[in-house]
Design a protein around this motif. Sequence first.
Motif, mmCIF file in Angstrom:
data_model
loop_
_atom_site.group_PDB
_atom_site.id
_atom_site.type_symbol
_atom_site.label_atom_id
_atom_site.label_comp_id
_atom_site.label_asym_id
_atom_site.label_seq_id
_atom_site.Cartn_x
_atom_site.Cartn_y
_atom_site.Cartn_z
ATOM 1 N N VAL A 1 51.599 48.357 52.676
ATOM 2 C CA VAL A 1 52.163 47.119 52.120
ATOM 3 C C VAL A 1 52.598 46.196 53.247
ATOM 4 O O VAL A 1 53.288 46.635 54.182
ATOM 5 C CB VAL A 1 53.361 47.413 51.198
ATOM 6 N N PHE A 2 52.211 44.915 53.142
ATOM 7 C CA PHE A 2 52.481 43.971 54.212
ATOM 8 C C PHE A 2 52.883 42.612 53.650
ATOM 9 O O PHE A 2 52.484 42.234 52.540
ATOM 10 C CB PHE A 2 51.223 43.774 55.080
ATOM 11 N N ASP A 3 53.654 41.879 54.459
ATOM 12 C CA ASP A 3 53.838 40.463 54.195
ATOM 13 C C ASP A 3 52.449 39.846 54.042
ATOM 14 O O ASP A 3 51.539 40.122 54.838
ATOM 15 C CB ASP A 3 54.595 39.831 55.362
ATOM 16 N N ALA A 4 52.259 39.024 53.035
ATOM 17 C CA ALA A 4 50.920 38.523 52.707
ATOM 18 C C ALA A 4 50.295 37.747 53.871
ATOM 19 O O ALA A 4 49.120 37.950 54.208
ATOM 20 C CB ALA A 4 50.989 37.643 51.459
ATOM 21 N N ALA A 5 51.066 36.862 54.511
ATOM 22 C CA ALA A 5 50.537 36.074 55.618
ATOM 23 C C ALA A 5 50.161 36.968 56.794
ATOM 24 O O ALA A 5 49.152 36.735 57.479
ATOM 25 C CB ALA A 5 51.551 35.022 56.047
ATOM 26 N N LEU A 6 50.953 38.012 57.029
ATOM 27 C CA LEU A 6 50.680 38.944 58.120
ATOM 28 C C LEU A 6 49.370 39.677 57.900
ATOM 29 O O LEU A 6 48.528 39.764 58.805
ATOM 30 C CB LEU A 6 51.830 39.937 58.243
ATOM 31 N N LEU A 7 49.159 40.212 56.695
ATOM 32 C CA LEU A 7 47.923 40.950 56.440
ATOM 33 C C LEU A 7 46.709 40.032 56.520
ATOM 34 O O LEU A 7 45.679 40.401 57.088
ATOM 35 C CB LEU A 7 47.979 41.631 55.073
ATOM 36 N N ARG A 8 46.822 38.840 55.973
ATOM 37 C CA ARG A 8 45.684 37.912 56.025
ATOM 38 C C ARG A 8 45.335 37.549 57.468
ATOM 39 O O ARG A 8 44.165 37.498 57.839
ATOM 40 C CB ARG A 8 45.980 36.667 55.194
ATOM 41 N N ALA A 9 46.351 37.328 58.304
ATOM 42 C CA ALA A 9 46.102 37.018 59.713
ATOM 43 C C ALA A 9 45.436 38.198 60.416
ATOM 44 O O ALA A 9 44.507 38.021 61.216
ATOM 45 C CB ALA A 9 47.414 36.664 60.409
ATOM 46 N N ALA A 10 45.884 39.415 60.104
ATOM 47 C CA ALA A 10 45.307 40.609 60.722
ATOM 48 C C ALA A 10 43.846 40.779 60.319
ATOM 49 O O ALA A 10 42.988 41.122 61.147
ATOM 50 C CB ALA A 10 46.114 41.836 60.325
ATOM 51 N N MET A 11 43.545 40.526 59.047
ATOM 52 C CA MET A 11 42.164 40.671 58.587
ATOM 53 C C MET A 11 41.270 39.599 59.183
ATOM 54 O O MET A 11 40.113 39.859 59.543
ATOM 55 C CB MET A 11 42.118 40.638 57.061
ATOM 56 N N GLU A 12 41.782 38.385 59.300
ATOM 57 C CA GLU A 12 40.994 37.303 59.905
ATOM 58 C C GLU A 12 40.653 37.650 61.354
ATOM 59 O O GLU A 12 39.514 37.459 61.791
ATOM 60 C CB GLU A 12 41.778 35.989 59.850
ATOM 61 N N GLN A 13 41.624 38.179 62.093
ATOM 62 C CA GLN A 13 41.362 38.545 63.483
ATOM 63 C C GLN A 13 40.365 39.690 63.574
ATOM 64 O O GLN A 13 39.452 39.673 64.414
ATOM 65 C CB GLN A 13 42.659 38.944 64.180
ATOM 66 N N ALA A 14 40.517 40.692 62.708
ATOM 67 C CA ALA A 14 39.603 41.828 62.735
ATOM 68 C C ALA A 14 38.175 41.390 62.408
ATOM 69 O O ALA A 14 37.215 41.847 63.039
ATOM 70 C CB ALA A 14 40.075 42.888 61.752
ATOM 71 N N ASP B 1 35.834 44.070 64.537
ATOM 72 C CA ASP B 1 36.421 45.408 64.430
ATOM 73 C C ASP B 1 36.129 46.002 63.053
ATOM 74 O O ASP B 1 36.182 45.305 62.044
ATOM 75 C CB ASP B 1 37.946 45.348 64.617
ATOM 76 N N SER B 2 35.851 47.301 63.031
ATOM 77 C CA SER B 2 35.659 47.991 61.752
ATOM 78 C C SER B 2 36.866 48.888 61.520
ATOM 79 O O SER B 2 36.815 50.089 61.763
ATOM 80 C CB SER B 2 34.369 48.814 61.756
ATOM 81 N N CYS B 3 37.962 48.292 61.078
ATOM 82 C CA CYS B 3 39.201 49.045 60.880
ATOM 83 C C CYS B 3 39.057 49.965 59.669
ATOM 84 O O CYS B 3 38.618 49.535 58.599
ATOM 85 C CB CYS B 3 40.362 48.085 60.664
ATOM 86 N N THR B 4 39.428 51.223 59.846
ATOM 87 C CA THR B 4 39.318 52.174 58.742
ATOM 88 C C THR B 4 40.511 52.098 57.800
ATOM 89 O O THR B 4 40.450 52.619 56.697
ATOM 90 C CB THR B 4 39.187 53.608 59.267
ATOM 91 N N ASP B 5 41.601 51.485 58.267
ATOM 92 C CA ASP B 5 42.713 51.229 57.364
ATOM 93 C C ASP B 5 43.363 49.904 57.750
ATOM 94 O O ASP B 5 43.126 49.362 58.832
ATOM 95 C CB ASP B 5 43.721 52.382 57.346
ATOM 96 N N ASP B 6 44.161 49.373 56.840
ATOM 97 C CA ASP B 6 44.737 48.043 57.030
ATOM 98 C C ASP B 6 45.821 48.067 58.103
ATOM 99 O O ASP B 6 46.049 47.081 58.801
ATOM 100 C CB ASP B 6 45.291 47.563 55.689
ATOM 101 N N CYS B 7 46.460 49.216 58.230
ATOM 102 C CA CYS B 7 47.467 49.418 59.262
ATOM 103 C C CYS B 7 46.892 49.106 60.643
ATOM 104 O O CYS B 7 47.532 48.464 61.462
ATOM 105 C CB CYS B 7 47.882 50.883 59.205
ATOM 106 N N SER B 8 45.667 49.571 60.896
ATOM 107 C CA SER B 8 45.043 49.384 62.205
ATOM 108 C C SER B 8 44.890 47.908 62.534
ATOM 109 O O SER B 8 45.114 47.486 63.677
ATOM 110 C CB SER B 8 43.673 50.066 62.236
ATOM 111 N N ALA B 9 44.500 47.121 61.532
ATOM 112 C CA ALA B 9 44.331 45.679 61.757
ATOM 113 C C ALA B 9 45.659 45.023 62.104
ATOM 114 O O ALA B 9 45.735 44.176 63.001
ATOM 115 C CB ALA B 9 43.719 45.030 60.516
ATOM 116 N N VAL B 10 46.719 45.416 61.409
ATOM 117 C CA VAL B 10 48.041 44.837 61.671
ATOM 118 C C VAL B 10 48.569 45.300 63.030
ATOM 119 O O VAL B 10 49.184 44.519 63.766
ATOM 120 C CB VAL B 10 49.021 45.210 60.542
#
Length: 246
Positions: A180-193, A198-207
């Motif tokens: 679970v993440f702040d929405a803006a934080l997760l979206r920024a992490a996914m955009e960067q990945a 990057d092929s992140c296996t979980d969302d934690c890795s992207a953040v």
Amino acid sequence: MKKFLSKLFRRRDRETHPFCSMIVAAAGSSRRMGGENKLLLPIDGVPVLVRTLLAVNEAELVDEIVVASREEDLLAVGDLCKIYGISKPVKIIRGGENRLESVYLASLECREDAAFLAVHDGARPLASAELIDRTIALAHRTNAAVPAVPVKDTIKTVRDGRVESTPPRDGLRAIQTPQVFDAALLRAAMEQARASGDSCTDDCSAVEKLGKEIYLTDGSYENIKITTPEDMLLAAELFRQREVQP
């Protein structure tokens, strides 16, 4: 009267907590199950994905559900939501070619004003509503929270088939979902990945790659991810044990 008051207090609860959209990743290939969609296989008569959605539906701090599914299963998933009475608002979308892309596409379908985005594996049907709520509540305070359990086995780092080192087990945790993440934080992490490939296996890795701190709450050893036929047998036994507990 008692039932009316209970519903009233639950409604007030929803109005006072930050809006949270739950993304359920359900578009995997199920290769280790022989290609058959494991999420539609039954555990004691109830499909894996339905058991997952029922727990999410029961969680007080989840306000909407967005399921990223295989294209060929979109209608089937929609029918299952109706048959099993999923009462929260649900959107079912076509997932991407990998987990990162599926979560990204689902995030675009979440309500624009969602303060938090939670991501849960469709193949983790044993996560309880209490675990889901506890993880979301921690994210409210920290902006990034995941459940985890201590690693039981001795872990080795290896290279070219040879053991390199043995990291201390007391510093290792097996990470679960929901994450679970702040929405803006997760979206920024996914955009960067996505931009970096990057092929992140979980969302934690992207953040993590944004340099943000992620906080842990106690997970559950029952919160297994169904990957192989043996996992189906274990999940069925765990559900049976729950049913006979007082």
